[in-house]
Write an enzyme that holds these catalytic residues in place. Sequence first.
Site, PDB file in Angstrom:
ATOM      1  N   ASP A 136       0.844  -1.198   0.000  1.00 29.60           N
ATOM      2  CA  ASP A 136       0.000   0.000   0.000  1.00 29.60           C
ATOM      3  C   ASP A 136       0.878   1.246   0.000  1.00 29.60           C
ATOM      4  OD1 ASP A 136      -2.349   1.806   0.814  1.00 29.60           O
ATOM      5  OD2 ASP A 136      -3.291  -0.164   0.801  1.00 29.60           O
ATOM      6  N   HIS A 195      -3.489   5.726   3.369  1.00 25.58           N
ATOM      7  CA  HIS A 195      -4.283   4.550   3.015  1.00 25.58           C
ATOM      8  C   HIS A 195      -3.717   3.283   3.649  1.00 25.58           C
ATOM      9  CE1 HIS A 195      -6.167   1.690   0.092  1.00 25.58           C
ATOM     10  NE2 HIS A 195      -7.118   2.600   0.049  1.00 25.58           N
ATOM     11  N   SER A 375     -11.658  -0.930  -0.820  1.00 27.77           N
ATOM     12  CA  SER A 375     -10.336  -0.916  -0.172  1.00 27.77           C
ATOM     13  C   SER A 375     -10.402  -1.396   1.267  1.00 27.77           C
ATOM     14  CB  SER A 375      -9.772   0.511  -0.145  1.00 27.77           C
ATOM     15  OG  SER A 375      -8.962   0.750  -1.254  1.00 27.77           O
TER      16      SER A 375
END
Length: 442
Positions: A136, A195, A375
Amino acid sequence: MRFTPFVAMATLAASNYVAAESARYIVHFADQGAAHTARSASRTAVTARHAADTPRHLRSLAAGGEVFELTNDDASRLATLPGVTSVEEDVLLTPNTIVDSLWKRQWYMHDPKVGVDAEVAWKYTRGAGAVVAVLDTGITPHPEFDGQLLPGYDFISDAGAARDGDGRDADPTDMGNWSDPGECLSSLGKASTWHGTHMAGLIVARAGNRAGIIGLAPEAKLIPVRVLGRCGGRTSDVADAIVWASGGDVPGVPSLGKRVDVINLSMGTTGACHPALKRAIEQARSRGTVVVTSAGNDQKNVNTNTPANCPGVVAVAALGRSGAMASYSNFGRGVTLSAPGGNLGERGADDILSTWDIGKRGRERSVFGYRGGTSVASPQVAALVALMRSADPDIGVDEVTAQLVDNARPLPGPCPKGCGAGLMDAGATVDAVVEDRGRRRP
Ligand SMILES: [Ca+2]
Ligand SMILES: [Ca+2]
Ligand SMILES: [Ca+2]
């Protein structure tokens, strides 16, 4: 006079016709003979009175000791008698109380209709022994990660995208993926998303530290692997990172030495499965690493989004707060199963709460925040795979998928276009894995 346990029991029985507070006690005697006579005495006393009040022998323990129902007073007196070595209350053990302050807001973990049933899975395991790699944006420091991480790697080969001044390196710290207006196909510019930090919290946020949330596999370990920088990440970097995390060799990068149990890829782009990704995923699977990926947020068939359309992945669609397919989610026959993804709407509480940083560009301070999308659905499935591997380290890649599918719960809301086998069910799935392990290795 030698005061034997037999006499003790008879004395106690005779003196206790007045109902008193009774409880269960484990009594240890000096020898087997003493235990036997005490058992007999209590049985006689009970029969004589046709009553179930104290003292009543309940059972003998395998490791020594006799369980009696006694009044509290009798228990104290008994403890002082010769022939009795100890008297302990047979206390009730309860599941570890959840003290993490934001647990109630983690509806995706425990909502009876649309939650993943974390607490049932935790009766078996919290993920100890399993390792998850999250590919990520990297990771930021957060109290929820103390002791939860293993050394990761930064696979971003372009220094400009990495913002750390060089190409690949051993520090996967997220330097922020903000963009200025006009950059990264955005006229307005964007704030950093942190994220990777959000994904990591859903998997391994610490349990029992009072602050914050709990990840679904809080005793698993997480390897942060940085592949997404400014404007995203290159297929070439992602493919190398998949090979590395699954224990393969990548030139110029120190080998991990062993495979992780599962890789989470909460990312995607439109197009066919890229050959480089396809090969990397095949390699990872052949080494025993499960690859879990988000279906994508384009409201399209999942076969248009990669890596969700790559062979062998577990592709995860998102359900909204109501349990219906989330309005933004990709769908279709290529979806393996679904997980809570929230509404991606204005009401944050209907999204998925996890770890975050407050910085708009660079990182500033660790916080918690809500985020929606496929996600956030994917790492919940990845965490479940960690629980499965913790419960049975020998479970194979295809068997993991089969168990996820077989034990998914019927969808709590409509999804006419295809949300796979249903809603991931951590409780039922780990339960099935444990049962299967028992059948194989009785
Ligand atoms: Ca670098
Ligand atoms: Ca770096
Ligand atoms: Ca916590």
